[in-house]
Design a protein around this motif. Structure first.
Motif, short mmCIF file in Angstrom:
data_model
loop_
_atom_site.label_atom_id
_atom_site.label_comp_id
_atom_site.label_asym_id
_atom_site.label_seq_id
_atom_site.Cartn_x
_atom_site.Cartn_y
_atom_site.Cartn_z
N TYR A 151 -6.45 -0.75 -9.39
CA TYR A 151 -6.04 0.39 -8.57
C TYR A 151 -4.53 0.56 -8.60
O TYR A 151 -4.02 1.69 -8.68
CB TYR A 151 -6.52 0.21 -7.12
CG TYR A 151 -6.69 1.51 -6.39
CD1 TYR A 151 -7.71 2.39 -6.72
CD2 TYR A 151 -5.83 1.88 -5.36
CE1 TYR A 151 -7.88 3.59 -6.07
CE2 TYR A 151 -5.99 3.07 -4.68
CZ TYR A 151 -7.02 3.93 -5.04
OH TYR A 151 -7.17 5.13 -4.37
N THR A 183 0.82 -1.21 0.00
CA THR A 183 0.00 0.00 0.00
C THR A 183 0.85 1.26 0.00
O THR A 183 0.38 2.32 -0.42
CB THR A 183 -0.96 0.03 1.20
OG1 THR A 183 -0.23 0.18 2.43
CG2 THR A 183 -1.79 -1.26 1.26
N TYR A 234 -8.84 -0.18 -1.31
CA TYR A 234 -7.65 -0.82 -1.88
C TYR A 234 -6.87 -1.57 -0.80
O TYR A 234 -6.44 -2.72 -1.00
CB TYR A 234 -6.74 0.21 -2.55
CG TYR A 234 -5.37 -0.33 -2.82
CD1 TYR A 234 -5.18 -1.37 -3.74
CD2 TYR A 234 -4.25 0.13 -2.11
CE1 TYR A 234 -3.92 -1.91 -3.95
CE2 TYR A 234 -3.00 -0.40 -2.32
CZ TYR A 234 -2.84 -1.43 -3.25
OH TYR A 234 -1.60 -1.97 -3.46
N LEU A 287 -7.96 -4.62 -6.90
CA LEU A 287 -6.57 -4.41 -6.54
C LEU A 287 -5.72 -4.13 -7.78
O LEU A 287 -4.95 -3.16 -7.83
CB LEU A 287 -6.03 -5.62 -5.79
CG LEU A 287 -4.55 -5.54 -5.40
CD1 LEU A 287 -4.34 -6.03 -3.97
CD2 LEU A 287 -3.66 -6.34 -6.35
#
Length: 298
Positions: free
Chosen positions: A172, A46, A113, A169
Motif C-alpha cells: 500500500y 499514515t 492500511y 502495508l
C-alpha cells in the motif's frame, strides 16, 4: 521475577485464544515506552498517504487541536487494550472510534492500511531499538488483536497473519505514498507537538525525530534527509538505551498510555464516552468535510 519471566509466561499462552493477555503483557509490561513511540510513528506514517493526510488536514483536528487529537487517539486505543473488547469502557471506545470514522468518507483500503501500521511498525521498531525483538507468539497475538479490532470497526478483507499485515502495508505504501501540501501541514503540526513537549530542547528533539524517519517518508513530505552522522547518533542512542533496559528488572505492574506524561489534556480525568470529536454531517449520511464535485475531485 527475572528479566525474561514475562516472555516465558507469553510462551505458555495460545496466541490465537489469549491474544489480549499476550498483547497486554507486551505493551504494558515489556515495552510500554517503545510501544508508545512506535504507535506514534505508525499514525504519523499514515499522513504520507495523500487521501489520509488531506482528510486529517480538512478536519483541522491535527493542525489546530493537535494535543487533543493525540490524547484522544491514545486514550481510546488504550481503553480497548485495558478493558478488552467485551468490557464496558472497551466497547465504548470502539463505539466512539466508529462514530468518528463513519462520519467521513474513508475507504476500506485506507482503514485497513492504518490498522496494518499498528501491527507492523511496532514490530520493526522493536527489531531496531527494543531490548529484545518480539517473539513469534507475540507477533501472532498482535496480528490476532488488531484483526479483532478491525472486525469491530467493520473493516473488510483483513490480513490474517503478521506476514499478511506486513505485505499489505508495504504494497500500500509503495502504491500510495506521495506528496500532498495539506498532508505536509499535518506532518509539521505533529512534529511541532512532539518536539514542544521538551521545551527548550524542542529543536534538538525535532531533529532527532527526523533522523528516525525512513527515506520514503522524508521524500513523501519533501523533507531534507538528515546527515548520516545525525542518524547514526540518534539511532545509536536508542540502541544504547535498549541495552540498559535489558539489565533492568521486569515491570511488575502494567503501564498504560493514560499514565504517559505526553497526555496533557485531561489533568482532572476523563470519561471514555466523551473522548474524540462529534462531527455533524452536512447531510444525512454525508461527510462533514467538504469535497470538490466533478472530475476535479480526483
Amino acid at each position: 521475577m527475572r528479566r525474561y519471566d514475562w516472555l516465558k509466561e507469553i510462551r505458555r499462552l495460545d496466541p490465537e485464544r489469549d491474544f489480549l493477555t499476550i498483547y497486554r503483557i507486551t505493551a504494558t509490561r515489556e515495552f510500554p515506552w517503545d510501544i508508545t513511540r512506535a504507535l506514534e510513528l505508525a499514525l504519523y506514517r499514515t499522513y504520507a498517504v495523500p487521501s489520509i493526510g488531506r482528510l486529517l488536514a480538512a478536519t483541522a483536528e491535527l493542525t489546530d487541536r493537535t494535543q487533543k487529537r493525540y490524547d484522544d487517539t491514545a486514550l481510546l486505543l488504550d481503553a480497548v487494550l485495558e478493558h478488552g473488547f467485551d468490557g464496558e469502557d472497551g466497547r465504548t471506545a470502539i463505539r466512539r472510534i466508529n462514530q468518528m470514522h463513519r462520519s467521513y468518507d474513508i475507504s476500506n483500503e485506507d482503514m485497513r492500511y492504518v490498522l496494518c501500521t499498528f501491527v507492523v511498525v511496532p514490530k520493526r521498531w522493536l527489531d531496531a531499538y527494543g531490548w529484545r525483538p518480539l517473539s513469534a507468539h507475540e507477533r501472532a497475538a498482535v496480528a490476532a488483536y488488531y484483526r479483532t479490532l478491525g472486525r469491530h470497526m467493520g473493516i473488510t478483507e483483513l490480513p490474517q497473519t503478521y506476514e499478511d499485515f506486513e505485505r499489505c502495508l508495504d504494497s500500500y505504501e509503495e502504491a500510495h505514498f506521495g506528496w500532498d501540501e495539506d498532508a505536509r501541514r499535518v506532518s509539521d503540526a505533529t512534529l511541532d507537538l512532539m518536539a514542544g513537549w521538551y521545551g527548550p530542547l524542542a529543536p534538538l528533539v525535532r531533529g532527532a525525530s527526523m533522523a528516525l524517519l525512513d527515506d520514503t517518508l522524508l521524500d513523501a513530505f519533501r523533507y531534507d534527509r538528515p546527515k548520516p552522522a545525525v542518524r547514526k547518533a540518534v539511532r545509536g542512542a536508542l540502541k544504547l538505551r535498549a541495552r540498559a533496559v535489558r539489565l533492568l528488572p521486569p515491570r511488575r505492574t502494567p503501564h498504560y498510555a493514560r499514565q504517559n506524561p505526553e497526555i496533557k489534556g485531561y489533568p482532572n480525568g476523563f470519561r471514555v464516552a466523551e473522548l474524540g470529536t462529534f462531527p455533524a454531517a452536512r447531510r444525512t449520511g454525508g461527510c462533514p468535510v467538504p469535497h470538490m464535485e466533478g472530475p476535479a475531485a480526483s
